[in-house]
Every structure is written in structure tokens, then in C-alpha cells.
Write a protein that holds these residues in place. Structure first.
Motif, PDB file in Angstrom:
ATOM      1  N   ILE A  35       0.841  -1.204   0.000  1.00 47.37           N
ATOM      2  CA  ILE A  35       0.000   0.000   0.000  1.00 47.37           C
ATOM      3  C   ILE A  35       0.876   1.255   0.000  1.00 47.37           C
ATOM      4  O   ILE A  35       0.561   2.251  -0.658  1.00 47.37           O
ATOM      5  CB  ILE A  35      -0.973  -0.031   1.198  1.00 47.37           C
ATOM      6  N   MET A  39       0.647   4.179  -2.791  1.00 48.27           N
ATOM      7  CA  MET A  39       0.430   5.597  -2.484  1.00 48.27           C
ATOM      8  C   MET A  39       1.606   6.452  -2.928  1.00 48.27           C
ATOM      9  O   MET A  39       1.454   7.622  -3.261  1.00 48.27           O
ATOM     10  CB  MET A  39       0.172   5.770  -0.983  1.00 48.27           C
ATOM     11  N   LEU A  40       2.796   5.855  -2.935  1.00 52.61           N
ATOM     12  CA  LEU A  40       3.997   6.612  -3.313  1.00 52.61           C
ATOM     13  C   LEU A  40       4.153   6.745  -4.825  1.00 52.61           C
ATOM     14  O   LEU A  40       4.609   7.784  -5.306  1.00 52.61           O
ATOM     15  CB  LEU A  40       5.237   5.923  -2.730  1.00 52.61           C
ATOM     16  N   LEU A  77       1.588  10.963  -4.706  1.00 56.09           N
ATOM     17  CA  LEU A  77       1.444  11.533  -3.361  1.00 56.09           C
ATOM     18  C   LEU A  77       0.292  12.530  -3.322  1.00 56.09           C
ATOM     19  O   LEU A  77      -0.499  12.553  -2.377  1.00 56.09           O
ATOM     20  CB  LEU A  77       2.749  12.219  -2.940  1.00 56.09           C
ATOM     21  N   SER A  80      -3.046  10.671  -3.429  1.00 59.10           N
ATOM     22  CA  SER A  80      -3.311  10.036  -2.133  1.00 59.10           C
ATOM     23  C   SER A  80      -3.772  11.079  -1.124  1.00 59.10           C
ATOM     24  O   SER A  80      -4.715  10.863  -0.353  1.00 59.10           O
ATOM     25  CB  SER A  80      -2.053   9.340  -1.613  1.00 59.10           C
ATOM     26  N   VAL A  99      -7.767   3.505  -0.470  1.00 60.70           N
ATOM     27  CA  VAL A  99      -6.779   2.707  -1.217  1.00 60.70           C
ATOM     28  C   VAL A  99      -7.432   2.095  -2.454  1.00 60.70           C
ATOM     29  O   VAL A  99      -6.818   2.045  -3.535  1.00 60.70           O
ATOM     30  CB  VAL A  99      -6.189   1.608  -0.294  1.00 60.70           C
ATOM     31  N   LEU A 102      -7.564   4.654  -5.159  1.00 61.43           N
ATOM     32  CA  LEU A 102      -6.240   4.821  -5.795  1.00 61.43           C
ATOM     33  C   LEU A 102      -5.933   3.655  -6.730  1.00 61.43           C
ATOM     34  O   LEU A 102      -5.376   3.849  -7.819  1.00 61.43           O
ATOM     35  CB  LEU A 102      -5.152   4.942  -4.726  1.00 61.43           C
TER      36      LEU A 102
ATOM     37  N   LEU B 169      -2.917  11.947   4.553  1.00 57.86           N
ATOM     38  CA  LEU B 169      -2.167  10.945   3.784  1.00 57.86           C
ATOM     39  C   LEU B 169      -1.565   9.890   4.713  1.00 57.86           C
ATOM     40  O   LEU B 169      -1.726   8.681   4.504  1.00 57.86           O
ATOM     41  CB  LEU B 169      -1.063  11.655   2.995  1.00 57.86           C
ATOM     42  N   MET B 172      -4.287   7.773   6.258  1.00 54.22           N
ATOM     43  CA  MET B 172      -4.804   6.746   5.342  1.00 54.22           C
ATOM     44  C   MET B 172      -3.829   5.576   5.260  1.00 54.22           C
ATOM     45  O   MET B 172      -4.243   4.410   5.274  1.00 54.22           O
ATOM     46  CB  MET B 172      -5.049   7.342   3.954  1.00 54.22           C
ATOM     47  N   LEU B 173      -2.532   5.899   5.202  1.00 56.39           N
ATOM     48  CA  LEU B 173      -1.524   4.836   5.166  1.00 56.39           C
ATOM     49  C   LEU B 173      -1.607   3.983   6.431  1.00 56.39           C
ATOM     50  O   LEU B 173      -1.630   2.746   6.370  1.00 56.39           O
ATOM     51  CB  LEU B 173      -0.126   5.455   5.036  1.00 56.39           C
ATOM     52  N   ALA B 176      -5.038   2.023   6.563  1.00 54.68           N
ATOM     53  CA  ALA B 176      -5.223   0.968   5.562  1.00 54.68           C
ATOM     54  C   ALA B 176      -4.231  -0.174   5.721  1.00 54.68           C
ATOM     55  O   ALA B 176      -4.419  -1.235   5.135  1.00 54.68           O
ATOM     56  CB  ALA B 176      -5.094   1.559   4.161  1.00 54.68           C
ATOM     57  N   THR B 177      -3.170   0.054   6.472  1.00 56.94           N
ATOM     58  CA  THR B 177      -2.162  -1.007   6.635  1.00 56.94           C
ATOM     59  C   THR B 177      -2.212  -1.632   8.020  1.00 56.94           C
ATOM     60  O   THR B 177      -1.544  -2.639   8.258  1.00 56.94           O
ATOM     61  CB  THR B 177      -0.740  -0.447   6.425  1.00 56.94           C
ATOM     62  N   TYR B 238       7.266  17.091   2.535  1.00 55.20           N
ATOM     63  CA  TYR B 238       6.321  16.600   1.532  1.00 55.20           C
ATOM     64  C   TYR B 238       6.039  17.687   0.483  1.00 55.20           C
ATOM     65  O   TYR B 238       6.097  17.433  -0.726  1.00 55.20           O
ATOM     66  CB  TYR B 238       5.040  16.182   2.261  1.00 55.20           C
ATOM     67  N   LEU B 242       6.731  18.175  -3.843  1.00 59.02           N
ATOM     68  CA  LEU B 242       5.731  18.606  -4.823  1.00 59.02           C
ATOM     69  C   LEU B 242       6.161  19.912  -5.498  1.00 59.02           C
ATOM     70  O   LEU B 242       5.996  20.078  -6.710  1.00 59.02           O
ATOM     71  CB  LEU B 242       4.365  18.804  -4.150  1.00 59.02           C
TER      72      LEU B 242
END
Lengths: 125, 630
Positions: A35, A39-40, A77, A80, A99, A102, B169, B172-173, B176-177, B238, B242
Motif C-alpha cells: 500500500i 500511495m507513493l 502523493l 493520495s 486505497v 487509488l 495521507l 490513510m496509510l 489501511a495497513t 512533503y 511537490l
């Protein structure tokens, strides 16, 4: 070059597909790796492949490679972030659903790339 | 990656090719490759340089594992690093310059060399300490944890929840993990983020320099001079990724004038003067996608701006002047983008961050126009603390001065050589227009240095390198190596100068964990000095307080038990004092020397104070309140 593109496409699709079940269940380390990778770099890699942002292999043309990688990462990024932020402000917070979105975006770009005429290549200076 | 430039020249044709390179240099063009001018660098040269980099990496990592964190003093990490570390660093620097000097550039080799340099310069947190740097890293993990678990924002809690994009972000990571915490990611963040920066930096440098050799050198100097440490798990890091990608994409795809240069008197005057100052038209790194793809890239750029706006207060405002100067120098043809770059952050501030705006309106505009206070004023407060710390501060100032002197010299050299320089110079100076706005918590100059650095290094390489695309002369290579060594050594001092207070150990984490297991939800938790690795969980579950900030306080008063008693008066409180708090107080001069030891020893015997837990990392006290019978 076409072979390399195919490998990248398959790998990106595999990550996008694997991320869907792993966003619900699975070993923590594997979920974090897959995941996290999606996302990356998932949607962005698919987008760059769609744009044919990989010029022919020549000394002049390699100028596009760093830009391609940069866009692949930054777009992933950003996507996400925007998906997660939209869920928060819409009060629809569900990380696994984010997820899945995405993954769908990634697979949609890859699908469009398959349909695109092969001659649509970027010209790099 | 493919071999990059046509620089391996057959001996008989070398002069002709070099002449061509000179002829093309002023327009930034690289010679096209042919089957005749590739492949003269023996493979064993490349293999040997790659092996040397691997040896530097192994030696550097091993030497960092030998560091005893207890030996890190007021001057930071440099005093505790063994000589082997500097041997590894020197080997890495020499390896990069040697790789850059090859007649044929090998991008894979240069990338490997840069990764080694990044690990050596930015890998102290995971390798030496094994924990994230800066207490802010822990707070950031806590915000992500709160969002992940609740799925809601409380904009009244603090500013982070008004610009929550990056934390969403992470949330969510995490959600979701199933990751219980993001310690591993936060610990490796400095290395990871710097590696993520490599592609956008290179793409950007290609568009701002005359040839790929200069572009690689510029990226290398960026890593050597990037000391401010904003590459931890943070919205700034971050947003910076960008930002650089956005600018690189714009320069590569959307270069050129945004209007016909003959349209008005002003446009004619502007185009004429820009051409007079910098007549080069760099083509290297430019791409010309199809029309439909260009439209998609416009949307991508807008999304990057939006994600940046949702994540960080400052970065979107730094983009505005950079886009403006690129527009005015004929390097950006999207007229609407600078307008969008203004509308998005202003709109976010007025609507999404309205809670913050209402509560901080005076603070936001209080320093408007006060250039002195926002620049030199903020700078002068940093020149304080222990003698060793003052040495670190002066090293930082000297390093910044060196980079800017090189950049100014580069602009002059670029003008004389008719090499590309104007866009880089304008973009390097552009963020400085933010100085009159506000001090950004005293950190504005640091952030502006960060925003300017990718552009400044494209100028800084000009005096160090020739226009010749075919390798580096020995003299130039030695000069580049010397400059690299000076910058790298200075960065070891300046980046890790606050290591004593910015790094933490397992004992301190154990103290914090014990605090959370002891204190009931909603309790008042007090840190003596604002430098505790906490809030990585229960971010919104407690009432967090601090007695003093970890900032320089002239003639700082001693801490008193009464200050704690007053906070604890009503319902009691828990006080935590850690080793890093002591380091911060000593280093920054937040309290008189030795005051924190005196404070804990004196207050420990006060009525109502109970020592709950103590280890080598710190101590926890419980202070009873009125409702608890005191």
C-alpha cells in the motif's frame, strides 16, 4: 524500451490489484510495503506510462527520465493526499476505501494506456 | 538509465567535437550521441568507482554504528563521530567527482554515488539513534494517528488540523495497513525524502544549467549544502517534493513567453532586457508532449498546487513569487498558473482554515512589513546559548554565506559566458519577497534558504565548472572536490549541531510510554521544557502544557515549583522531565545553566509531589490538586 514499459505496467497493475485485499487484511509488513508503494508511486506511474513520458533511448532524450520519475511520485502523493482529504471533509473516512480508489485510478490509467495508439510518443529535446 | 551525454570522444575528432560543444553551449544544447563517441570509458573504471562508493557506504555506516550518543556534546554529532566516518565521506565525495569527470557520464553510477552521499550525510537518525529526529516528528505521528482513528479534524486543536493534507495521507496509510505506529517511516524519513528529491532536483537542474554535467554537480551541491534538517516526516518535506516537481514540470513542458513579445511596449521592453541579460535558450531536458498530454499535465500541475495548499501553510506562498519570476523571464507560458497559485492558498486560508485565521489574525498580520524583525531580528535571537552552540550557529551562517557567494559569482560567470543563469537567479531570489510578511515562528529565513537552494546551486556550479561538456579538467575537479569537502564538513556541523536536543533514546520513549500508561485520559501533562518525544499517541486525549519553550530566553528566570503547582492546583497534573529537555535548555539558554537538575531535586521534596517513575531517560512526577486532597 517497449519491453521495459510492459514490465513497469505489469508491476504497477500487480501492486494496484494486490493493494485492494491487503487494505482490509494481511500481514502488517506486507500491507505497509504494497500500500505504501501504491500511495507513493502507483497512480503517477500509470499516468506517466499513459502520457508516454518515456522518450526513445538516446542521449538527448534521457532528459525526460528524471522528470517522469518526479511526476510519477509527486502525482501519486498528491492523489493520495487529495483522496484522503476529500474523505475527511466529506465525513466518509475509510482508509481501505481510499486505497481502493487509488487502485482504480491506477488501473484506469493503465487501461487507457493499453488502448492508446502506440505512435503517440513524447518528443524530448 | 542510459548513458547520458555524448562526451566520450575519439581522440582524432575530439577537438572538432569540443569546438561544437562550445558552439552549442550558449544555447544549452548537448551534442547528440553517435556510435562513434560512446563507450570509450573502460567498464572497469565504472565498476571501480561503484565499488569505491560501496566501500564508502559500508565504512560510513559501520563508523556511525560506533558512535556513543552519550558523547554528543554542545557542538553536536561532529565531536562523537570517529575518523573512519570522515574517511568514508571523503571517499564518497572523491568518488562522485571522479564519476563526474568521466568523459562519458553514467547516470546509474552518479545516482549510486549520490545515494551513498545521502546515506552518509542524512542517515544519522536511523543508524546512530534508531529513532525519529525532532520532537515535531513525534507530534506529526500523533496527528496522523488521531486522524486515522477518528476520521475527523478538530481545527481548534492547533494549526496542523487546518492544513491537514499531509496528515490525512499518513492517516490513510496507517489506517489501511493496520500499522500501529509510523516510527520506522519517521526514522528513515530524512534518507527517504532526500532520495525522493533526487529526480525532481535533477529534472529542475537540467532546465537551469547548460549541460548535464553541471546539472549533476548542482544536485550534488544541493545535498552537501542542505543542512536545515527540514527533511523529517513533515508537511514541509512533503510539500518541497511537490514544489520542485511542479517547477521542474513547468520549466520542462511549459517554457517560453506567456504572451507575444511584440504585443505591447512593456512586453517588448521585457523581452529585450531578458534577452540582453541572458540570451541562452536551454533546450536540454525540455519535452514537447502531444496537445492532449499537455492538457493533462496542466491538470497535474494544478493538482500538485492543490495538494500542497491543503498540506502546508508556507510552501504555496513560496510558489507564487517563483512562478511570477519565471513568467517574467519568459520561462513559463501558463499565464493563469500564478493566478491559481494565489487563489488556492488564499481561498484555503479564508474557508478551510477559517478557524485558524479567526484565532490568529493578529499574529498573522502583526509583523507585516517589519522586515528587520522578520529577518535579522529572528536571526540574532539564534546567536545565543552555550559557546559550542554559538559556534554551530556561526557555521550555519558561514555555510549559507558561502552558497550565496558562489551563486552570485555563478550569476556573473553565467552572464559573461552567455550560459543560462537568469531564471535560476530570479527563482533563487524570489522567495525572499516573503520576508516582509511574517517571521513564521522565527524560522522564515531557514525555510527561505531551503526554497532558494535548488536554484542557487544551479548558479553555484558555474564558477566551479567549465562549459566544456567533455569531462572535467584536473584543476576543476580538484576545485569542485575541495568545495564539496568544505560544504559537507560544514553540513555535518550545522545539520547535527543540535543533535543533543533533537535526537532521543529508548529510555526517554520508555518514560513517555509509562506516562501514558499511568495518567488517566484528560489529565494535565506538563513538560518542563518544550522538547519531549511525546504525543505520538493520544494527541487529543490529554491537556498538554509546557513550562518554557526550547527557545533562547535572555536572562532566563529559574523554574519554580509554584508554576507547576498553579497548573496542577485544580485537578492535579503529571510533570515529565527528560534528558533531551535538559540538553535543549542548556543548548538554547531557555533556563539558567543546571537549573533543570535543581528544579527536579527541589520540587521532588515538595508537598503533594510524588515520583511516579524514573530511568536514565527522565523522570515523572505526579502533583496532587485540590480535588485530590491537597
Amino acid at each position: 524500451m517497449a519491453t521495459e514499459r510492459s514490465y513497469v505496467s505489469y508491476a504497477t497493475a500487480a501492486v494496484a490489484l494486490a493493494a485492494v485485499p491487503l487494505s482490509f487484511v494481511g500481514p502488517e509488513g506486507l500491507r505497509l510495503a504494497v500500500i505504501g508503494l501504491l500511495m507513493l508511486a502507483g497512480p503517477g506511474t500509470a499516468l506517466v506510462l499513459l502520457l508516454r513520458f518515456d522518450p526513445p533511448r538516446s542521449a538527448q532524450a534521457t532528459g525526460a527520465l528524471p522528470l517522469s520519475i518526479a511526476i510519477a511520485i509527486a502525482f501519486s502523493l498528491a492523489m493520495s493526499t487529495l483522496v484522503a482529504t476529500a474523505m475527511i471533509y466529506a465525513r466518509l473516512w475509510s482508509p481501505p476505501a481510499g486505497v481502493c480508489v487509488l487502485s482504480l485510478v491506477t488501473l484506469a490509467f493503465l487501461g487507457l494506456e493499453l488502448k492508446r495508439p502506440k505512435r503517440a510518443l513524447v518528443r524530448a529535446k | 538509465m542510459t548513458h547520458e551525454t555524448a562526451t566520450s570522444l575519439p581522440v582524432r575528432t575530439a577537438h572538432r567535437h569540443e569546438a561544437q560543444a562550445h558552439a552549442h553551449a550558449h544555447v544549452g544544447g548537448a551534442k547528440p550521441p553517435t556510435h562513434r563517441n560512446l563507450g570509450l570509458t573502460p567498464s572497469w573504471h565504472i565498476g571501480a568507482l561503484a565499488a569505491a562508493a560501496a566501500a564508502a557506504l559500508a565504512l560510513g555506516v559501520w563508523s556511525m554504528t560506533q558512535v556513543d550518543p552519550l558523547r554528543i556534546g554542545g557542538a553536536g554529532l561532529i565531536g562523537a563521530l570517529p575518523p573512519a566516518y570522515f574517511v568514508a565521506l571523503a571517499l564518497s565525495l572523491a568518488g562522485f567527482v571522479a564519476s563526474l569527470s568521466l568523459r562519458r557520464l553514467v547516470p546509474a553510477l552518479l545516482t549510486w554515488q549520490l545515494i551513498v552521499t545521502v546515506v552518509l550525510l542524512d542517515g544519522a537518525d536511523p543508524i546512530i539513534h534508531g529513532l525519529p529526529r525532532l520532537e515535531a516528528s513525534f507530534r506529526h505521528m500523533g496527528i496522523a494517528d488521531t486522524i486515522s482513528q477518528s476520521g475527523q479534524l478538530d481545527p481548534t486543536l492547533d494549526a496542523y488540523f487546518n492544513w491537514p493534507g499531509f496528515f490525512n495521507l499518513l492517516g490513510m496509510l496507517s489506517g489501511a495497513t493496520g500499522a500501529k505506529d509510523l516510527f520506522g517511516i519517521a526514522t528513515w524519513a530524512p534518507v527517504g525524502i532526500n532520495i525522493l528529491l533526487l529526480a525532481p532536483l535533477l529534472a529542475l537542474a537540467r532546465r537551469l544549467t547548460a549541460n548535464p554535467r553541471q546539472a549533476w554537480a548542482a544536485v550534488w551541491i544541493f545535498y552537501l549544502a542542505s543542512w536545515i534538517g527540514q527533511d523529517y516526516l513533515s508537511p514541509q518535506a512533503y510539500s518541497f517534493v511537490l514544489l520542485l516537481t511542479l517547477i521542474a514540470c513547468l520549466l520542462s513542458v511549459f517554457g517560453g513567453w506567456a504572451w507575444p513579445t511584440e504585443r505591447t511596449k512593456f512586453s517588448r521592453w521585457l523581452a529585450r532586457n531578458v534577452s540582453k541579460l541572458d540570451s541562452s535558450v536551454p533546450r536540454y531536458g525540455a519535452v514537447e508532449p502531444l496537445r492532449a498530454d499537455t492538457a493533462v499535465l496542466v491538470v497535474v500541475c494544478a493538482l500538485l498546487l492543490l495538494a500542497m495548499t491543503a498540506s502546508h501553510q508556507l510552501s504555496p506562498f513560496a510558489v507564487i513569487p517563483i512562478l511570477a519570476v519565471l513568467l517574467l523571464t519568459g520561462r513559463l507560458r501558463l499565464r493563469f498558473l500564478p493566478v491559481l497559485a494565489v487563489v488556492l492558498p488564499m481561498g484555503w486560508l479564508l474557508f478551510a482554515a477559517s478557524t485558524f485565521l479567526e484565532g490568529h489574525f493578529g499574529q498573522l498580520l502583526g509583523s507585516l512589513g517589519d522586515i528587520g524583525a522578520n529577518s535579522l531580528g529572528a536571526l540574532s535571537t539564534r546567536v545565543s546559548g552555550s559557546d559550542a552552540h554559538v559556534f554551530v550557529v556561526y557555521t550555519r551562517m558561514a555555510e549559507v554565506a558561502l552558497v550565496w557567494i558562489l551563486a552570485v559569482a555563478g550569476a556573473i560567470v553565467g552572464y559573461r559566458r552567455k550560459a543560462p543563469w537568469l531564471a535560476a537567479a530570479a527563482a533563487a531570489l524570489a522567495p525572499l519577497v516573503l520576508i516582509p510578511l511574517q517571521p513564521y515562528g522565527g524560522e522564515l529565513l531557514l525555510r527561505l534558504y531551503l526554497f532558494s537552494l535548488p536554484f542557487a546551486v544551479c548558479l553555484a556550479v558555474l564558477p566551479l565548472m567549465s562549459e566544456n561538456t567533455a569531462g572535467l579538467s584536473l584543476r576543476r575537479a580538484l576545485g569542485l572536490l575541495l568545495m564539496g569537502a568544505v560544504l559537507a564538513t560544514a553540513t555535518v556541523v550545522s545539520r547535527y549541531g543540535n543533535d543533543g536536543m533533537e535526537s532521543f533514546n529508548d529510555d526517554e520513549i520508555a518514560v513517555v510510554n509509562r506516562l501514558y500508561s499511568t495518567a488517566p485520559t484528560g489529565a494535565v501533562l506538563i513538560e518542563a521544557v518544550r522538547n519531549t518525544p511525546w504525543r505520538y499517541q493520544h494527541y487529543a486525549d490529554y491537556d498538554y502544557r509546557a513550562l518554557v519553550a526550547a527557545e533562547p530566553i535572555p536572562n532566563a528566570a529559574p523554574l519554580s515549583c509554584d508554576a507547576v503547582n498553579q497548573i496542577a492546583h485544580k485537578a492535579g497534573a503529571y510533570l515529565i522531565v527528560t534528558e533531551s529537555q535538559k540538553e535543549a535548555a542548556e543548548l538554547r539558554g531557555s533556563t539558567p545553566i543546571g537549573d533543570l537538575q535543581r528544579f527536579t531535586a527541589t520540587c521532588a521534596t515538595s508537598p503533594g509531589w510524588t515520583k511516579v517513575y524514573e530511568n536514565a531517560g527522565g523522570v515523572i512526577f505526579h502533583i496532587e490538586g485540590v480535588s485530590n486532597g491537597n
